[in-house]
Write a protein that holds these residues in place. Structure first.
Motif, short mmCIF file in Angstrom:
data_model
loop_
_atom_site.label_atom_id
_atom_site.label_comp_id
_atom_site.label_asym_id
_atom_site.label_seq_id
_atom_site.Cartn_x
_atom_site.Cartn_y
_atom_site.Cartn_z
N ALA A 104 0.81 -1.22 0.00
CA ALA A 104 0.00 0.00 0.00
C ALA A 104 0.85 1.27 0.00
O ALA A 104 0.38 2.33 -0.42
N SER A 105 2.11 1.16 0.46
CA SER A 105 2.95 2.36 0.59
C SER A 105 4.20 2.32 -0.28
O SER A 105 5.08 3.16 -0.11
N ASP A 106 4.28 1.35 -1.21
CA ASP A 106 5.44 1.21 -2.09
C ASP A 106 6.74 1.22 -1.28
O ASP A 106 7.68 1.98 -1.58
N ALA A 107 6.78 0.39 -0.27
CA ALA A 107 7.94 0.34 0.62
C ALA A 107 8.74 -0.94 0.40
O ALA A 107 8.27 -1.90 -0.21
N TYR A 108 9.95 -0.94 0.91
CA TYR A 108 10.80 -2.12 0.90
C TYR A 108 10.53 -2.93 2.18
O TYR A 108 10.09 -2.38 3.19
N LEU A 109 10.83 -4.22 2.13
CA LEU A 109 10.76 -5.05 3.33
C LEU A 109 11.48 -6.36 3.09
O LEU A 109 11.68 -6.77 1.93
N LEU A 110 11.84 -7.04 4.17
CA LEU A 110 12.42 -8.38 4.10
C LEU A 110 11.29 -9.38 4.33
O LEU A 110 10.54 -9.27 5.30
N ALA A 111 11.16 -10.35 3.42
CA ALA A 111 10.10 -11.35 3.53
C ALA A 111 10.68 -12.74 3.37
O ALA A 111 11.74 -12.92 2.78
N ASP A 112 9.98 -13.73 3.93
CA ASP A 112 10.35 -15.11 3.61
C ASP A 112 9.74 -15.44 2.26
O ASP A 112 8.64 -15.01 1.93
N ARG A 113 10.46 -16.22 1.48
CA ARG A 113 10.01 -16.50 0.12
C ARG A 113 8.67 -17.24 0.08
O ARG A 113 7.84 -17.01 -0.80
N GLY A 114 8.46 -18.12 1.06
CA GLY A 114 7.22 -18.90 1.06
C GLY A 114 5.99 -18.02 1.13
O GLY A 114 5.04 -18.20 0.36
N THR A 115 5.99 -17.07 2.06
CA THR A 115 4.83 -16.18 2.18
C THR A 115 4.72 -15.27 0.96
O THR A 115 3.61 -14.98 0.48
N TRP A 116 5.86 -14.82 0.44
CA TRP A 116 5.83 -13.97 -0.75
C TRP A 116 5.18 -14.69 -1.93
O TRP A 116 4.35 -14.13 -2.65
N LEU A 117 5.52 -15.95 -2.13
CA LEU A 117 4.97 -16.70 -3.26
C LEU A 117 3.46 -16.90 -3.13
O LEU A 117 2.76 -16.98 -4.14
N SER A 118 2.98 -16.97 -1.90
CA SER A 118 1.54 -17.18 -1.71
C SER A 118 0.77 -15.86 -1.60
O SER A 118 -0.45 -15.86 -1.54
N PHE A 119 1.49 -14.74 -1.60
CA PHE A 119 0.89 -13.42 -1.41
C PHE A 119 0.28 -12.92 -2.71
O PHE A 119 0.94 -12.91 -3.75
N LYS A 120 -0.96 -12.48 -2.67
CA LYS A 120 -1.66 -12.07 -3.89
C LYS A 120 -1.67 -10.55 -4.10
O LYS A 120 -1.68 -10.07 -5.23
N ASN A 121 -1.66 -9.79 -3.02
CA ASN A 121 -1.81 -8.34 -3.10
C ASN A 121 -0.45 -7.64 -3.30
O ASN A 121 -0.04 -6.81 -2.49
N ARG A 122 0.24 -7.96 -4.40
CA ARG A 122 1.61 -7.48 -4.56
C ARG A 122 1.70 -6.03 -5.03
O ARG A 122 2.73 -5.38 -4.80
N GLY A 123 0.70 -5.54 -5.69
CA GLY A 123 0.77 -4.17 -6.21
C GLY A 123 1.98 -4.02 -7.11
O GLY A 123 2.18 -4.79 -8.05
N ASP A 124 2.82 -3.02 -6.83
CA ASP A 124 4.03 -2.78 -7.62
C ASP A 124 5.27 -3.39 -7.00
O ASP A 124 6.40 -3.07 -7.40
N LEU A 125 5.09 -4.28 -6.03
CA LEU A 125 6.25 -4.88 -5.37
C LEU A 125 6.84 -6.03 -6.18
O LEU A 125 6.12 -6.74 -6.89
N THR A 126 8.14 -6.22 -6.05
CA THR A 126 8.82 -7.34 -6.71
C THR A 126 10.06 -7.70 -5.90
O THR A 126 10.48 -6.96 -5.00
#
Length: 276
Positions: free
Chosen positions: A189-211
């Motif tokens: 929602a805020s176009d911010a950076y963050l550290l994530a675990d890959r597993g949750t990232w792969l299952s996350f749907k609301n990515r917006g402009d994140l990569t």
């Protein structure tokens, strides 16, 4: 004799003969596992727990929290097993006598997520270089801030990058005090950076402009371990059922179940129990 009276007499006869337990449906065996939000929110538990129950008849009730909080739940005796991912915190738990043994279960990795246009210019850097650039640019950064394995890994990366977070943090650094899913939603929602675990990232749907901007650095390795809570600390621990879960996770069947969990053809966790 009316129906109610007949029923009362029948119940009394059953009780007098000591036959009551035969007529009461037994509750299914169950355990409580305190684990991380990443194992829950990635969908891994939804995949493997039905397989475990099918094999053993044991139901697993998951309390999904950050690793630090999950270990605290176990310290209070409110869990039979812990499955977490912060080796220093796990070693402390062992040293305190709250478990007698720890087993590697699986691993994946952390990834540095950020906006596709990457205003801080961290794409392709090693993770420590990326963290230095984020701090120098005061780029919007979302931290879980919940004593989770991911949060503790993030704090170690700031430290290893030579960044005194206490000295430089300001409005650019947002501490949400929540799990991986809510932290990702905030970053999206805020176009911010963050550290994530890959597993949750792969299952996350609301990515917006994140990569994913930084990955593959050996410092982003993310190991998970499992421990049976020590019954000498808490006699209420269901030792037989809890140990059955631990043994299954590190067995060939459990390891194969973990490996089989994929999203979009991509494997989320990689089993690495010793001797499985």
């Amino acid at each position: 004799m009316d129906i109610l009276r007949r029923g009362v007499l029948t119940f009394g006869l059953i009780a007098a003969l000591g036959l009551g337990p035969q007529f009461v449906r037994a509750e299914p065996a169950s355990i409580v596992v305190a684990s991380t939000t990443s194992t829950e929110q990635s969908g891994l538990f939804g995949h493997i727990l039905p397989l475990f129950k099918q094999k053993t008849g044991i139901e697993v009730k998951v309390v999904a929290l950050g690793t630090g909080q999950a270990l605290d739940v176990a310290r209070r005796g409110d869990a039979d097993v812990v499955l977490v991912h912060d080796r220093p915190a796990e070693e402390k738990f062992l040293a305190e006598g709250f478990a007698k043994a720890r087993h590697d279960v699986m691993y994946n990795d952390f990834v540095l997520i950020g906006p596709k246009d990457d205003p801080a210019g961290v794409k392709g850097l090693d993770v420590l270089g990326a963290f230095r650039k984020l701090a120098a640019a005061k780029a919007p950064f979302v931290s879980r801030g919940d004593r989770s394995g991911t949060h503790n890994a993030e704090l170690r990366l700031w430290k290893n990058a030579g960044v005194d977070l206490a000295a430089v943090r300001g409005d650019w650094y947002r501490d949400v005090g929540q799990g991986m899913g809510p932290a990702l939603n905030t970053a999206s929602a805020s176009d911010a950076y963050l550290l994530a675990d890959r597993g949750t990232w792969l299952s996350f749907k609301n990515r917006g402009d994140l990569t994913i901007l930084v990955e593959g650095d050996k410092r982003l390795f993310n190991q998970y371990g499992v421990m049976l809570v020590n019954p000498e600390k808490h006699p209420t621990v269901k030792v037989k059922e809890g140990q059955a879960f631990v043994d299954w996770l590190i067995s060939k069947d459990g390891q194969n179940a973990i490996a089989a969990y994929k999203i979009g053809g991509e494997q989320l966790f990689f089993p690495n129990a010793q001797g499985s």
